[in-house]
Design an enzyme around this catalytic site. Structure first.
Site, PDB file in Angstrom:
ATOM      1  N   HIS B  51       5.791  14.742  -0.133  1.00 42.00           N
ATOM      2  CA  HIS B  51       4.788  14.440   0.903  1.00 42.00           C
ATOM      3  C   HIS B  51       5.138  15.157   2.193  1.00 42.00           C
ATOM      4  CE1 HIS B  51       2.160  11.989   3.533  1.00 42.00           C
ATOM      5  NE2 HIS B  51       1.520  11.663   2.439  1.00 42.00           N
ATOM      6  N   ILE B  57       5.602  15.008   6.238  1.00 41.58           N
ATOM      7  CA  ILE B  57       4.943  13.964   7.032  1.00 41.58           C
ATOM      8  C   ILE B  57       5.283  12.621   6.405  1.00 41.58           C
ATOM      9  CG2 ILE B  57       2.718  12.973   7.689  1.00 41.58           C
ATOM     10  CD1 ILE B  57       1.539  15.723   7.715  1.00 41.58           C
ATOM     11  N   GLY B  60       1.819   7.269   6.016  1.00 40.48           N
ATOM     12  CA  GLY B  60       1.425   6.165   6.890  1.00 40.48           C
ATOM     13  C   GLY B  60       1.674   4.808   6.260  1.00 40.48           C
ATOM     14  N   VAL B  61       1.470   4.703   4.960  1.00 42.30           N
ATOM     15  CA  VAL B  61       1.666   3.398   4.306  1.00 42.30           C
ATOM     16  C   VAL B  61       3.132   2.976   4.369  1.00 42.30           C
ATOM     17  CG1 VAL B  61      -0.303   3.457   2.759  1.00 42.30           C
ATOM     18  CG2 VAL B  61       1.820   4.531   2.045  1.00 42.30           C
ATOM     19  N   GLU B  65       5.016  -0.283   5.752  1.00 44.84           N
ATOM     20  CA  GLU B  65       6.064  -0.978   5.018  1.00 44.84           C
ATOM     21  C   GLU B  65       7.257  -1.283   5.947  1.00 44.84           C
ATOM     22  OE1 GLU B  65       6.238  -2.411   2.149  1.00 44.84           O
ATOM     23  OE2 GLU B  65       8.391  -2.845   2.237  1.00 44.84           O
TER      24      GLU B  65
END
Lengths: 95, 163
Positions: B51, B57, B60-61, B65
Site C-alpha cells: 500500500h 501511504i 486510512g482504516v 484502528e
C-alpha cells in the site's frame, strides 16, 4: 382550563410541527433512505417498524439531546418506541 | 512530554500484537473518559509493501484502528478503576475489557499519512446507551489534523455487571 377551538387548533399545529421536525432529524442524522413524511406517528421505530437498531438508538439519543436539550436515560429508552412517544417525552421535558 | 504508558504497558493491557499493535505510547490518559496516544509510522511497516509498491501511504482504516486501540486503552483503564473502586480487581481480566467496534461515522481523511510521520491520536468518550458508547476521535501530524470522526464501540455482552 377552557379549551377553545383556537387553542386546540394551535396545540395540534405545534404538535405536528414537532413530529415533522423529529422525523426530519431521524432521517437526516441516521441517513435513512426514506422520505420523512412516510414515517407515521405510531409506527414502531425499531425492529420491524422503521428497522432501526441499538447502534441507531445511540446516535438518536445524542441528536435528541443536541436538538431539544432533552436527556434520555438507559431506563427510559421506551420513549424511542415511536414518533408520538418521543414527541410526548420531548414536550414534557423541554422547559 | 509526560509518558503515561509505554508500548510494553500497552501490550499488557490490550490483546493486540505485531503486526497489528498500532499504538506506541499513551501520553495523556483519563481512564474511561479520554486519552492521547502516539503512533510512529515507519517505512518498515508490513502494509507499505502493498500500500502501495511505488507510493507508501498508511491505509486510512489502519489510522482508525490506531484510534480504536487507544479507545481500548481508555476503556480498559476505566474498567480497572471501576473494579478497584468496587474491590473486584483480582477477578478482572484486562483483555475482557476490550470491546468491539460497532460504527464509524462522519470520518474525514484530510491528508495522506506517510513514513516518518508521528500520529498524535486523540479520543474523547461521549454518550453511552446500554453497552454502546460514542467516541469522538481525531489524529494529527504536527499541527495538521489528518483524520476526524466518530467511532461507536460496544462493551462485550459478558463484561461488567451493568446492562
Amino acid at each position: 382550563m377552557l379549551l377553545t377551538y383556537a387553542s386546540v387548533k394551535e396545540q395540534a399545529e405545534k404538535r405536528r410541527e414537532l413530529t415533522t421536525r423529529i422525523k426530519a432529524i431521524i432521517v437526516d442524522r441516521l441517513s435513512l433512505d426514506i422520505e420523512p413524511e412516510l414515517i407515521t406517528d405510531d409506527q414502531p421505530l425499531f425492529g420491524r417498524g422503521l428497522g432501526l437498531d441499538s447502534i441507531d438508538a445511540l446516535e438518536l439519543t445524542v441528536c435528541i439531546e443536541d436538538e431539544f436539550g432533552v436527556t434520555l436515560y438507559d431506563d427510559n429508552m421506551e420513549v424511542l418506541g415511536s414518533i408520538n412517544k418521543l414527541a410526548d417525552y420531548i414536550t414534557e421535558n423541554m422547559e | 512530554m509526560k509518558r503515561i504508558m509505554t508500548a510494553d504497558e500497552i501490550r499488557n493491557l490490550i490483546p493486540h500484537r505485531w503486526p497489528f499493535l498500532l499504538l506506541d505510547r499513551v501520553v495523556e490518559l483519563e481512564p474511561g473518559k479520554s486519552g492521547t496516544g502516539l503512533k510512529n509510522v515507519t517505512v518498515s511497516e508490513p502494509y507499505f509493501q502493498g500500500h502501495f509498491p511505488s507510493e507508501s501511504i498508511m491505509p486510512g482504516v489502519l489510522i482508525l484502528e490506531s484510534l480504536a486501540q487507544l479507545i481500548a486503552v481508555v476503556a480498559g483503564t476505566g474498567g480497572i478503576e471501576e473494579a478497584k473502586a468496587a474491590g473486584t480487581l483480582e477477578e478482572l481480566d484486562p483483555a475482557s475489557q476490550v470491546g468491539y467496534l460497532v460504527a464509524i461515522r462522519d470520518v474525514k481523511f484530510m491528508r495522506p499519512v506517510v513514513p516518518g510521520d508521528q500520529l498524535e491520536l486523540k479520543v474523547s468518550f461521549g454518550r453511552s446507551v446500554g453497552l454502546l458508547t460514542m467516541v469522538k476521535v481525531a489524529a494529527y501530524v504536527g499541527k495538521d489534523k489528518v483524520v476526524e470522526g466518530t467511532l461507536s464501540v460496544s462493551k462485550r455482552p459478558d463484561a461488567g455487571s451493568e446492562a
